[in-house]
Design a protein around this motif. Structure first.
Motif, PDB file in Angstrom:
ATOM      1  N   ILE A   2       0.846  -1.198   0.000  1.00 41.63           N
ATOM      2  CA  ILE A   2       0.000   0.000   0.000  1.00 41.63           C
ATOM      3  C   ILE A   2       0.879   1.245   0.000  1.00 41.63           C
ATOM      4  O   ILE A   2       1.843   1.344   0.754  1.00 41.63           O
ATOM      5  CB  ILE A   2      -0.938  -0.010   1.228  1.00 41.63           C
ATOM      6  CG1 ILE A   2      -1.948  -1.156   1.086  1.00 41.63           C
ATOM      7  CG2 ILE A   2      -1.653   1.327   1.386  1.00 41.63           C
ATOM      8  CD1 ILE A   2      -2.911  -1.290   2.241  1.00 41.63           C
ATOM      9  N   GLY A   3       0.560   2.182  -0.897  1.00 43.75           N
ATOM     10  CA  GLY A   3       1.321   3.427  -0.991  1.00 43.75           C
ATOM     11  C   GLY A   3       0.382   4.600  -1.165  1.00 43.75           C
ATOM     12  O   GLY A   3      -0.837   4.479  -1.046  1.00 43.75           O
ATOM     13  N   GLY A   4       0.937   5.748  -1.480  1.00 45.28           N
ATOM     14  CA  GLY A   4       0.153   6.975  -1.576  1.00 45.28           C
ATOM     15  C   GLY A   4      -0.846   6.970  -2.711  1.00 45.28           C
ATOM     16  O   GLY A   4      -1.822   7.725  -2.679  1.00 45.28           O
ATOM     17  N   ARG A   5      -0.604   6.133  -3.731  1.00 46.01           N
ATOM     18  CA  ARG A   5      -1.524   6.118  -4.878  1.00 46.01           C
ATOM     19  C   ARG A   5      -2.484   4.917  -4.864  1.00 46.01           C
ATOM     20  O   ARG A   5      -3.211   4.702  -5.828  1.00 46.01           O
ATOM     21  CB  ARG A   5      -0.720   6.064  -6.180  1.00 46.01           C
ATOM     22  CG  ARG A   5       0.069   7.312  -6.447  1.00 46.01           C
ATOM     23  CD  ARG A   5       0.888   7.168  -7.717  1.00 46.01           C
ATOM     24  NE  ARG A   5       2.026   8.058  -7.693  1.00 46.01           N
ATOM     25  CZ  ARG A   5       1.955   9.379  -7.806  1.00 46.01           C
ATOM     26  NH1 ARG A   5       0.797   9.969  -7.965  1.00 46.01           N
ATOM     27  NH2 ARG A   5       3.045  10.114  -7.752  1.00 46.01           N
ATOM     28  N   THR A   6      -2.451   4.133  -3.831  1.00 39.61           N
ATOM     29  CA  THR A   6      -3.272   2.915  -3.774  1.00 39.61           C
ATOM     30  C   THR A   6      -4.764   3.263  -3.808  1.00 39.61           C
ATOM     31  O   THR A   6      -5.223   4.099  -3.028  1.00 39.61           O
ATOM     32  CB  THR A   6      -2.952   2.129  -2.482  1.00 39.61           C
ATOM     33  OG1 THR A   6      -1.560   1.835  -2.470  1.00 39.61           O
ATOM     34  CG2 THR A   6      -3.748   0.843  -2.405  1.00 39.61           C
ATOM     35  N   ARG A   7      -5.486   2.607  -4.724  1.00 40.42           N
ATOM     36  CA  ARG A   7      -6.941   2.811  -4.763  1.00 40.42           C
ATOM     37  C   ARG A   7      -7.591   1.935  -3.698  1.00 40.42           C
ATOM     38  O   ARG A   7      -7.224   0.767  -3.532  1.00 40.42           O
ATOM     39  CB  ARG A   7      -7.496   2.454  -6.146  1.00 40.42           C
ATOM     40  CG  ARG A   7      -7.258   3.553  -7.147  1.00 40.42           C
ATOM     41  CD  ARG A   7      -7.892   3.245  -8.482  1.00 40.42           C
ATOM     42  NE  ARG A   7      -9.342   3.458  -8.532  1.00 40.42           N
ATOM     43  CZ  ARG A   7      -9.926   4.653  -8.527  1.00 40.42           C
ATOM     44  NH1 ARG A   7      -9.216   5.757  -8.424  1.00 40.42           N
ATOM     45  NH2 ARG A   7     -11.238   4.752  -8.623  1.00 40.42           N
ATOM     46  N   LEU A   8      -8.575   2.502  -3.018  1.00 42.47           N
ATOM     47  CA  LEU A   8      -9.164   1.824  -1.868  1.00 42.47           C
ATOM     48  C   LEU A   8     -10.660   1.575  -2.048  1.00 42.47           C
ATOM     49  O   LEU A   8     -11.387   2.437  -2.553  1.00 42.47           O
ATOM     50  CB  LEU A   8      -8.961   2.663  -0.599  1.00 42.47           C
ATOM     51  CG  LEU A   8      -7.515   2.877  -0.162  1.00 42.47           C
ATOM     52  CD1 LEU A   8      -7.462   3.891   0.983  1.00 42.47           C
ATOM     53  CD2 LEU A   8      -6.874   1.562   0.264  1.00 42.47           C
ATOM     54  N   ALA A   9     -11.078   0.396  -1.634  1.00 36.75           N
ATOM     55  CA  ALA A   9     -12.505   0.071  -1.546  1.00 36.75           C
ATOM     56  C   ALA A   9     -12.653  -0.906  -0.380  1.00 36.75           C
ATOM     57  O   ALA A   9     -11.649  -1.299   0.238  1.00 36.75           O
ATOM     58  CB  ALA A   9     -13.013  -0.539  -2.850  1.00 36.75           C
ATOM     59  N   GLY A  10     -13.881  -1.293  -0.070  1.00 32.84           N
ATOM     60  CA  GLY A  10     -14.068  -2.227   1.037  1.00 32.84           C
ATOM     61  C   GLY A  10     -15.502  -2.675   1.128  1.00 32.84           C
ATOM     62  O   GLY A  10     -16.331  -2.336   0.274  1.00 32.84           O
TER      63      GLY A  10
END
Ligand SMILES: NC(=O)c1ccc[n+]([C@@H]2O[C@H](COP(=O)([O-])OP(=O)(O)OC[C@H]3O[C@@H](n4cnc5c(N)ncnc54)[C@H](OP(=O)(O)O)[C@@H]3O)[C@@H](O)[C@H]2O)c1
Length: 273
Positions: A2-10
């Motif tokens: 995981i980094g600053g550009r990681t796309r997130l969902a859940g």
């Protein structure tokens, strides 16, 4: 990583620890080498609006929604797809600059699972009248298939019929299976920790296809009895896999495949019977 550009969902639920969605989506992310992560998001009833606003403000691409939040989440959306308008529930949220878009992909997921099993839907009897039943009834009616619904609580069956006037209501428990090509359990009966569905299959027509949307265990007591009688069966796990496809494609920009590897990876975490 995981980094600053990681796309997130859940996935938002309460409880949410039992959800297989993180396992599924993170498998697809790894398979496609996508810089993304999919998290379990335990949100108490009453906290949904602030949680959704917080996720959106934090740059999440969107989220799945599961029990008990599907109806409340629909009310938070700025726009809804046709299926969500019909069911009054959403299982998929997409955050955009314009607002929150809600979709109900359960019906399409059910139909895709039938197709993957080589089943063409015919006159259907749905057991149950909850949120999943609404989604499935709407999808079946949309393909021109006659749909009957039987539910323990008659008022809930009537409410489903009011929302989807093409549906016929029959008594609970249904005794006569003549004339149906498809029987679908959409109740929670047969799920691990719940009593089995006590339905007499003795008079089932020989060509009846028996589908269960419960997927814990993979083979429910209903599916086991149907198979013993030589009836074709459609287990529920495939619906879970297929309903996840549109959300993943929208959030992460790649259309994932529901294939044997995907199925087996998620199934490995679920008791067989
Ligand atoms: N495979 C998938 O992707 C997928 C997707 C969505 C849901 N599901 C599963 O489908 C099931 C239903 O989900 P839902 O969201 O529709 O739940 P829901 O809205 O709470 O509806 C539950 C349904 O089960 C019936 N029911 C519960 N206990 C019963 C009992 N002891 N005897 C008779 N009927 C009973 C309820 O009848 P009353 O109205 O009489 O209470 C109602 O029709 C759950 O097991 C869920 O995990 C699977």
């Amino acid at each position: 990583m995981i980094g600053g550009r990681t796309r997130l969902a859940g996935v938002i639920g309460w409880p949410v620890a039992q959800s297989r969605s993180p396992r599924l989506h993170n498998h697809w992310l790894a398979r496609h080498g996508i810089d993304g992560a999919y998290l379990p998001l335990p949100v108490r009833p009453g906290d949904l609006a602030s949680a959704v606003a917080g996720l959106r403000a934090s740059g999440f691409a969107g989220a799945n929604v599961t029990v008990p939040h599907k109806e409340t989440a629909a009310a938070l959306c700025d726009t809804l797809d046709d299926a969500a308008r019909a069911s009054g529930a959403v299982n998929t949220l997409v955050f955009t600059a314009e607002g929150i878009h809600g979709a109900d992909t359960d019906g399409a997921g059910f139909m895709a699972n039938l197709a993957a099993h080589g089943v063409q839907a015919g006159p259907a009897l749905l057991l149950g009248a909850g949120g999943a039943a609404r989604a499935i009834a709407g999808a079946l009616l949309g393909t021109g298939v006659p749909v009957a619904v039987a539910n323990r609580t008659p008022d809930r069956a009537s409410a489903l019929q009011a929302a989807l006037p093409g549906v016929r209501v029959v008594g609970w428990p249904p005794r006569d299976l003549a004339g149906y090509a498809l029987l679908v359990n959409t109740t929670s009966l047969g799920m691990a920790g719940q009593p089995p569905l006590a339905l007499e299959l003795g008079n089932a027509p020989a060509g009846l296809v028996v589908a269960d949307i419960v997927y814990v265990p993979l083979t429910t007591p209903l599916l086991a009895r149907a198979a013993e009688r030589g009836l074709r069966t459609v287990p529920g796990l495939g619906m879970l896999l297929h309903q996840a496809v549109p959300g993943f494609a929208t959030w992460f920009g790649v259309m994932p495949q529901v294939d044997r590897e995907t199925h087996d990876l998620v199934a490995a975490d679920i008791p067989a019977r």
